[in-house]
Design an enzyme around this catalytic site. Structure first.
Site, short mmCIF file in Angstrom:
data_model
loop_
_atom_site.label_atom_id
_atom_site.label_comp_id
_atom_site.label_asym_id
_atom_site.label_seq_id
_atom_site.Cartn_x
_atom_site.Cartn_y
_atom_site.Cartn_z
CG HIS A 1 -26.85 4.03 -33.14
ND1 HIS A 1 -26.47 5.33 -33.33
CD2 HIS A 1 -26.22 3.64 -32.00
CE1 HIS A 1 -25.65 5.70 -32.36
NE2 HIS A 1 -25.48 4.70 -31.53
CD GLU A 2 -27.04 0.56 -30.02
OE1 GLU A 2 -25.84 0.30 -29.83
OE2 GLU A 2 -27.59 1.60 -29.57
CG HIS B 1 -22.01 1.24 -31.53
ND1 HIS B 1 -20.97 2.12 -31.40
CD2 HIS B 1 -23.13 1.92 -31.16
CE1 HIS B 1 -21.44 3.30 -30.95
NE2 HIS B 1 -22.75 3.19 -30.80
CD GLU C 1 -22.64 7.37 -30.92
OE1 GLU C 1 -22.32 6.30 -30.38
OE2 GLU C 1 -23.81 7.76 -31.00
ZN ZN Z 1 -23.96 4.77 -30.07
#
Ligand code: ZN
Length: 533
Positions: free
Chosen positions: A289-290, A293, A319
């Protein structure tokens, strides 16, 4: 924008000059860009202080750090709203350049001007009151949550919501109050359009959750319970992030309690995660997830760092990038086909009996629970939509702050079939409202909508994306995202980016179809939503 191709010796100032060469306003444009870049530079110092606070800070140093952050915030606000910058931006917005310049130049002038006008409308007194109330409310929140005591929290939230209403009226008097707040996180978004998408999404998700939970063939996640020794996890997770394209020459991974991604400069992107020896997905999926980003941040044009062409379009688009890698790539059977041999050699004991298909099914477990940050991919959006509806009702005055706990429990029961056992697992669980992040929650689900629509477009453009993922070839997808999303920076709104890339307006349909397609078959359900959805 050709910024990726610039030679290393090109400075940002050279880039700004080249972008407006020959224009009568060239000097004004360059001065405005340099001023804005100077403010962004100070902003990265603030980010560094906050990254350090979350990863390294000795416990006793918290109070002094708060003073450092507050001192810097005052300097940043004063610089950001300095009168000479306002005059430059006014001159530029009235010039030909705003209509005839290169797209990056036009966007820079329009966005910087709009930001300046918006920020200058907010009195210093209100900025200071919001900062102070935020700090007090977050401290009260820690205690209130630990004690599961709403009464400790209520007066702080009363104050915070009142200040945010005042902020909305100051900064965007032309918009409805909730849209004025949403504009800070999702520029150009309109709550009515968001609500319509969410209403249809909720109508499709509630029955899917129920069908998954009642399924006789639902997967279980026992295989993911390990143990997975921490040192092996660290190596495995870091290698996985590098494999999808995260550049560790321009970033790091560190440990924290609440994972986040923070950018400290055009070549300095910090990922953080937490680790759990007894549940592999905790670190693996938070890092995917990170890193998603981070791939967005690393894909923004570095020469325009701190200026609109080098900034993220919105939190929702940000996101969408994290969710795309975490869920649409990382929870696919093809991903596990590729990843499984590395996982088994990292964790030979835990995965001795497992197959790639076992793990791929286990990461699709659906389990309704009270806590948003622990929610699975399907129920997650129900948590977000609940918060969106409640915070909007408070801002419009339809729901008194005092009635939030009751409204929360009632809505939770409607969507999840149970009530939270205490306020700590209900209305008190998130830091967003005490921190003043009102209008922020919907960007999580917007990110999910965008990610599914972007992924559908990528599948059309790249042809055999599934096969590429199964072979661990992530570069074509990443290049496509760089070109279609990252390189645009903040020159378009989120809806414009998604609509242009996919050829149709933003719709919840892609997410609904994606969830049914991926979660249906492993639960013995159809791979398509019922016609009414
Ligand atoms: Zn996030």
């Amino acid at each position: 924008m050709e910024t990726d191709a610039q030679p290393d010796s090109t400075t940002p100032t050279d880039l700004f000059k080249a972008a407006v060469a020959g224009s009568v306003e060239a000097d004004v444009f360059v001065a405005a860009c340099e001023h804005a870049r100077g403010v962004a530079l100070l902003g990265t110092v603030d980010s560094l202080l906050q990254w350090d606070e979350q990863t390294m800070l000795p416990q006793a140093a918290g109070e002094f750090r708060a003073e450092q952050v507050a001192a810097l915030a005052a300097i940043v606000h004063a610089r950001r709203t300095a009168a000479p910058q306002g005059e430059r931006l006014q001159q530029l917005v009235e010039s030909n350049l705003v209509n005839t310049g290169a797209p990056a130049v036009q966007a820079t002038i329009r966005r910087l001007h709009d930001d300046f006008v918006k920020q200058s409308r907010v009195p210093g007194r209100l900025v200071e009151a919001l900062a102070r109330t935020g700090i007090e409310a977050q401290q009260a929140w820690s205690q209130a949550r630990a004690a599961a005591d709403w009464k400790q929290m209520a007066p702080h939230l009363e104050r915070m919501f009142a200040l945010k209403r005042e902020l909305a009226a100051c900064q965007r008097p032309d918009l409805e109050p909730y849209d004025a707040l949403l504009d800070d996180y999702e520029p150009g978004a309109d709550w009515r359009a968001v609500q319509q998408r969410f209403t249809r999404l909720r109508a499709a998700i509630v029955p899917l959750v129920q069908a998954c939970v009642e399924s006789a063939t639902r997967p279980t996640d026992g295989i993911l319970r390990g143990p997975f020794p921490l040192s092996a996890q660290q190596t495995f997770v870091e290698q996985t992030a590098a494999a999808i394209g995260f550049d560790f020459q321009r970033g790091r991974l560190d440990t924290t309690a609440h994972p986040f991604c923070s950018t400290l400069g055009p070549h300095d992107c910090r990922l953080t995660t937490r680790w759990d020896e007894h549940f592999l997905p905790t670190a693996l999926y938070s890092v995917l997830h990170e890193a998603g980003h981070g791939l967005y941040e690393q894909g923004l044009p570095p020469g325009w760092f701190g200026l609109p062409p080098g900034e993220a379009a919105s939190l929702g688009i940000h996101e969408s990038q994290s969710r795309l890698w975490e869920n649409l790539v990382g929870r696919s059977p093809q991903f596990w086909e590729w990843c499984f041999p590395a996982a088994r050699s990292a964790f030979p004991a835990a995965l001795a009996e497992a197959t790639p298909a076992d793990v791929a099914a286990a990461v699709l477990t659906v389990q309704p629970s009270c806590i948003r940050v622990e929610a699975d991919e399907v129920t997650y959006n129900l948590h977000v939509m609940l918060r969106f509806d409640l915070e909007r009702a408070v801002i419009t005055g339809d729901l008194p702050v005092a009635d939030l706990p009751g409204a929360w429990d009632e809505r939770f029961e409607a969507d999840f079939g149970q009530r939270p056992p205490s306020a700590a697992e209900g209305v008190l669980q998130d830091i967003h409202w005490p921190a003043g992040l009102i209008g922020y929650f919907p960007t999580y689900t917007l990110g999910n909508l965008f990610s599914a629509q972007l992924m559908a477009a990528a599948e059309r453009a790249l042809g055999n994306l599934d096969e590429q993922i199964a072979r661990g070839e992530f570069q074509p997808l990443l290049n496509w995202l760089h070109r279609e999303v990252h390189a645009l920076g903040r020159t378009r709104t989120s809806d414009e980016i998604v609509a242009e890339v996919s050829g149709e307006p933003v719709s919840e349909r892609f997410l609904v179809e994606s969830l049914y397609r991926r979660y249906g078959p492993v639960h013995g359900l159809p791979a398509e939503p019922p016609a009414a959805c």
